[in-house]
Enzyme design. Sequence first.
Site, PDB file in Angstrom:
ATOM      1  N   ARG A 148      49.963   8.075  28.828  1.00  0.00           N
ATOM      2  CA  ARG A 148      50.935   9.194  28.803  1.00  0.00           C
ATOM      3  C   ARG A 148      51.866   9.210  30.011  1.00  0.00           C
ATOM      4  O   ARG A 148      52.417  10.243  30.383  1.00  0.00           O
ATOM      5  CB  ARG A 148      50.213  10.536  28.677  1.00  0.00           C
ATOM      6  CG  ARG A 148      49.417  10.633  27.409  1.00  0.00           C
ATOM      7  CD  ARG A 148      49.066  12.061  27.065  1.00  0.00           C
ATOM      8  NE  ARG A 148      48.353  12.097  25.814  1.00  0.00           N
ATOM      9  CZ  ARG A 148      47.031  11.987  25.695  1.00  0.00           C
ATOM     10  NH1 ARG A 148      46.292  11.865  26.771  1.00  0.00           N
ATOM     11  NH2 ARG A 148      46.460  12.014  24.528  1.00  0.00           N
ATOM     12  N   LYS A 170      66.803   5.611  30.345  1.00  0.00           N
ATOM     13  CA  LYS A 170      66.678   5.338  28.909  1.00  0.00           C
ATOM     14  C   LYS A 170      65.727   4.167  28.731  1.00  0.00           C
ATOM     15  O   LYS A 170      65.938   3.092  29.300  1.00  0.00           O
ATOM     16  CB  LYS A 170      68.046   4.993  28.308  1.00  0.00           C
ATOM     17  CG  LYS A 170      68.887   6.215  27.984  1.00  0.00           C
ATOM     18  CD  LYS A 170      70.099   5.833  27.164  1.00  0.00           C
ATOM     19  CE  LYS A 170      70.965   7.031  26.883  1.00  0.00           C
ATOM     20  NZ  LYS A 170      72.209   6.677  26.183  1.00  0.00           N
ATOM     21  N   GLU A 212      81.125  -3.474  30.961  1.00  0.00           N
ATOM     22  CA  GLU A 212      80.567  -2.149  31.275  1.00  0.00           C
ATOM     23  C   GLU A 212      81.123  -1.637  32.613  1.00  0.00           C
ATOM     24  O   GLU A 212      81.280  -0.438  32.804  1.00  0.00           O
ATOM     25  CB  GLU A 212      79.032  -2.203  31.333  1.00  0.00           C
ATOM     26  CG  GLU A 212      78.361  -2.644  30.041  1.00  0.00           C
ATOM     27  CD  GLU A 212      78.167  -1.515  29.010  1.00  0.00           C
ATOM     28  OE1 GLU A 212      78.486  -0.345  29.300  1.00  0.00           O
ATOM     29  OE2 GLU A 212      77.692  -1.830  27.903  1.00  0.00           O
ATOM     30  N   LYS A 254      77.306   6.486  37.505  1.00  0.00           N
ATOM     31  CA  LYS A 254      76.201   6.713  36.556  1.00  0.00           C
ATOM     32  C   LYS A 254      75.235   7.770  37.105  1.00  0.00           C
ATOM     33  O   LYS A 254      74.795   8.648  36.365  1.00  0.00           O
ATOM     34  CB  LYS A 254      75.464   5.401  36.255  1.00  0.00           C
ATOM     35  CG  LYS A 254      74.330   5.615  35.301  1.00  0.00           C
ATOM     36  CD  LYS A 254      74.290   4.700  34.143  1.00  0.00           C
ATOM     37  CE  LYS A 254      73.309   5.209  33.084  1.00  0.00           C
ATOM     38  NZ  LYS A 254      72.874   4.204  32.156  1.00  0.00           N
ATOM     39  N   GLU A 264      71.630  13.339  27.680  1.00  0.00           N
ATOM     40  CA  GLU A 264      72.786  13.064  26.832  1.00  0.00           C
ATOM     41  C   GLU A 264      73.077  14.195  25.840  1.00  0.00           C
ATOM     42  O   GLU A 264      73.291  13.969  24.656  1.00  0.00           O
ATOM     43  CB  GLU A 264      72.589  11.737  26.069  1.00  0.00           C
ATOM     44  CG  GLU A 264      73.905  11.134  25.619  1.00  0.00           C
ATOM     45  CD  GLU A 264      73.743   9.726  25.081  1.00  0.00           C
ATOM     46  OE1 GLU A 264      73.345   8.847  25.852  1.00  0.00           O
ATOM     47  OE2 GLU A 264      74.022   9.525  23.897  1.00  0.00           O
ATOM     48  N   ARG A 268      76.952  12.889  29.304  1.00  0.00           N
ATOM     49  CA  ARG A 268      76.458  11.503  29.362  1.00  0.00           C
ATOM     50  C   ARG A 268      77.018  10.660  28.218  1.00  0.00           C
ATOM     51  O   ARG A 268      77.064   9.440  28.309  1.00  0.00           O
ATOM     52  CB  ARG A 268      74.924  11.486  29.378  1.00  0.00           C
ATOM     53  CG  ARG A 268      74.357  10.101  29.590  1.00  0.00           C
ATOM     54  CD  ARG A 268      72.910  10.098  29.990  1.00  0.00           C
ATOM     55  NE  ARG A 268      72.402   8.747  30.069  1.00  0.00           N
ATOM     56  CZ  ARG A 268      71.208   8.414  30.537  1.00  0.00           C
ATOM     57  NH1 ARG A 268      70.398   9.341  30.988  1.00  0.00           N
ATOM     58  NH2 ARG A 268      70.826   7.149  30.567  1.00  0.00           N
ATOM     59  N   ASN A 272      79.212   6.098  26.600  1.00  0.00           N
ATOM     60  CA  ASN A 272      79.248   5.310  25.358  1.00  0.00           C
ATOM     61  C   ASN A 272      80.670   4.912  24.974  1.00  0.00           C
ATOM     62  O   ASN A 272      80.900   4.463  23.851  1.00  0.00           O
ATOM     63  CB  ASN A 272      78.601   6.099  24.213  1.00  0.00           C
ATOM     64  CG  ASN A 272      77.145   6.391  24.505  1.00  0.00           C
ATOM     65  OD1 ASN A 272      76.454   5.557  25.077  1.00  0.00           O
ATOM     66  ND2 ASN A 272      76.682   7.573  24.159  1.00  0.00           N
ATOM     67  N   HIS A 275      81.416   1.993  22.683  1.00  0.00           N
ATOM     68  CA  HIS A 275      80.159   1.600  22.045  1.00  0.00           C
ATOM     69  C   HIS A 275      80.104   1.933  20.555  1.00  0.00           C
ATOM     70  O   HIS A 275      79.312   1.333  19.837  1.00  0.00           O
ATOM     71  CB  HIS A 275      78.968   2.231  22.774  1.00  0.00           C
ATOM     72  CG  HIS A 275      78.662   1.577  24.091  1.00  0.00           C
ATOM     73  ND1 HIS A 275      79.569   1.526  25.130  1.00  0.00           N
ATOM     74  CD2 HIS A 275      77.560   0.915  24.540  1.00  0.00           C
ATOM     75  CE1 HIS A 275      79.018   0.890  26.160  1.00  0.00           C
ATOM     76  NE2 HIS A 275      77.817   0.508  25.833  1.00  0.00           N
ATOM     77  N   HIS A 279      79.150  -1.283  19.065  1.00  0.00           N
ATOM     78  CA  HIS A 279      77.816  -1.497  18.476  1.00  0.00           C
ATOM     79  C   HIS A 279      77.928  -1.993  17.042  1.00  0.00           C
ATOM     80  O   HIS A 279      77.157  -2.863  16.615  1.00  0.00           O
ATOM     81  CB  HIS A 279      77.015  -0.183  18.459  1.00  0.00           C
ATOM     82  CG  HIS A 279      76.231   0.038  19.711  1.00  0.00           C
ATOM     83  ND1 HIS A 279      75.921   1.290  20.170  1.00  0.00           N
ATOM     84  CD2 HIS A 279      75.683  -0.836  20.599  1.00  0.00           C
ATOM     85  CE1 HIS A 279      75.219   1.193  21.281  1.00  0.00           C
ATOM     86  NE2 HIS A 279      75.072  -0.087  21.577  1.00  0.00           N
ATOM     87  N   HIS A 291      76.393  -8.141  23.761  1.00  0.00           N
ATOM     88  CA  HIS A 291      76.660  -6.696  23.769  1.00  0.00           C
ATOM     89  C   HIS A 291      77.954  -6.332  24.522  1.00  0.00           C
ATOM     90  O   HIS A 291      78.816  -5.640  23.985  1.00  0.00           O
ATOM     91  CB  HIS A 291      75.454  -5.970  24.385  1.00  0.00           C
ATOM     92  CG  HIS A 291      75.680  -4.514  24.600  1.00  0.00           C
ATOM     93  ND1 HIS A 291      75.663  -3.600  23.579  1.00  0.00           N
ATOM     94  CD2 HIS A 291      75.962  -3.800  25.733  1.00  0.00           C
ATOM     95  CE1 HIS A 291      75.916  -2.394  24.056  1.00  0.00           C
ATOM     96  NE2 HIS A 291      76.093  -2.489  25.361  1.00  0.00           N
TER      97      HIS A 291
HETATM   98  N1  GLY Z   1      73.978   3.172  28.632  1.00  0.00           N
HETATM   99  C1  GLY Z   1      74.406   4.510  28.459  1.00  0.00           C
HETATM  100  C2  GLY Z   1      73.494   5.491  29.088  1.00  0.00           C
HETATM  101  O1  GLY Z   1      72.607   5.128  29.849  1.00  0.00           O
HETATM  102  O2  GLY Z   1      73.637   6.650  28.829  1.00  0.00           O
END
Ligand code: GLY
Length: 385
Positions: A148, A170, A212, A254, A264, A268, A272, A275, A279, A291
């Site tokens: 956990r 993430k 990026e 960031k 997000e 946040r 994207n 993207h 994507h 990517h």
């Molecule tokens: N790669 C986008 C984010 O971390 O929100």
Amino acid sequence: MEGRYCFSGISPFFVFEVQELGIIFMSDYNLTVGLGRRSYPIFIEDGAMEKIGFDLARRNIASRYVVIADDHVAKLYGSTLMTTLGNSGIKAELLTFPRGEVSKNLQVFSRLSSRLAQLGIDRTSGIIALGGGVTGDLAGFLAASYMRGIPFVQVPTTLLSQVDSSVGGKTGVDIPEGKNLVGAFYQPRAVYIDTAVLITLPVEELLGGIAEVIKYGVIWDYEFYCFMERNLDAILALEPSVIQQMVHSCCAIKAEVVAKDEREADLRRILNFGHTIGHAVEAASDYSLIHGHAVAIGMVAALRISVASGLCKRKEAGRVATLIHAFGLPTEIPEDMDRKRIKAYIKTDKKSVAGSVHYILPTSIGSVIISNEVTEEQVDTVLQR
Ligand code: GLY
């Protein structure tokens, strides 16, 4: 890299002093991700890898560590990292998995979980993710779920992971129904970025990371965007001071965005940019497009939608497309790619909310809006170009 920092034979008293004074990372480029009690440092330094052991030894994050790396990165940097940990008296094991996105799945996750259990890893232990985005996502998700949740540390070795995926928490794996569909927000306890390791990165992957990097300039910081234009040659030549400054600027943006909107809910989403279509193009290429290259195409497409919507001046959009092209990145969807497939993937964008797809649209270089009002016709127009 060998021998850049020669700590072997160093006096333990000196090590103690260095640690106590907190001067292990003296770089001007260090940062903090401000998340209250879960705040964590980002160390950015050419040669940082060899200092990780000394720094971790004084942080008291875990009693022992498991380093997780793919077989390729393990060969390149496994022994450097294990040596710095060993020299600092940190007990650590190295676990590897086969290189590539194909490993970011529940089978590899399950196999690694079993290995942790067999090694007797408990809640006082920690995981170190050594590698690119796949490793960070997989090892991070392992850390988020094993018992956990156990502490983890990111040591990103690709430009993409250094400027994006290692920061912000993430984590996750792919399932047959889609990429990153199973995962968790789980923040690392520290991020160590050694910009010197970029030297072993294949040029295509470096360029993928550059896409990026350009993204950050367009969504947030005009001055940084100009820095990218001015320093194109130095960046491609991996000039250490320029690369450290560049990685620092991206991580600073960031960190600021993540501190304001960790999960997000709103802000946040601007990360994207490029993207949504990117994507879809990546998926429609059956992942043969890297990517970052797909994101470069997606950014240009989003800029065109912005221009068509009257949000952004054509000249500004052209300036970004010119920079993307100058770095050797693609700006157009490959002619032979099935447009219907791209459209189908856009509709299944996992970041859509209540069925409505969001686009991040620049209003000028350095500023964007989040829009769910882009029409199908506008998307068709950019896909058909
Ligand atoms: N790669 C986008 C984010 O971390 O929100």
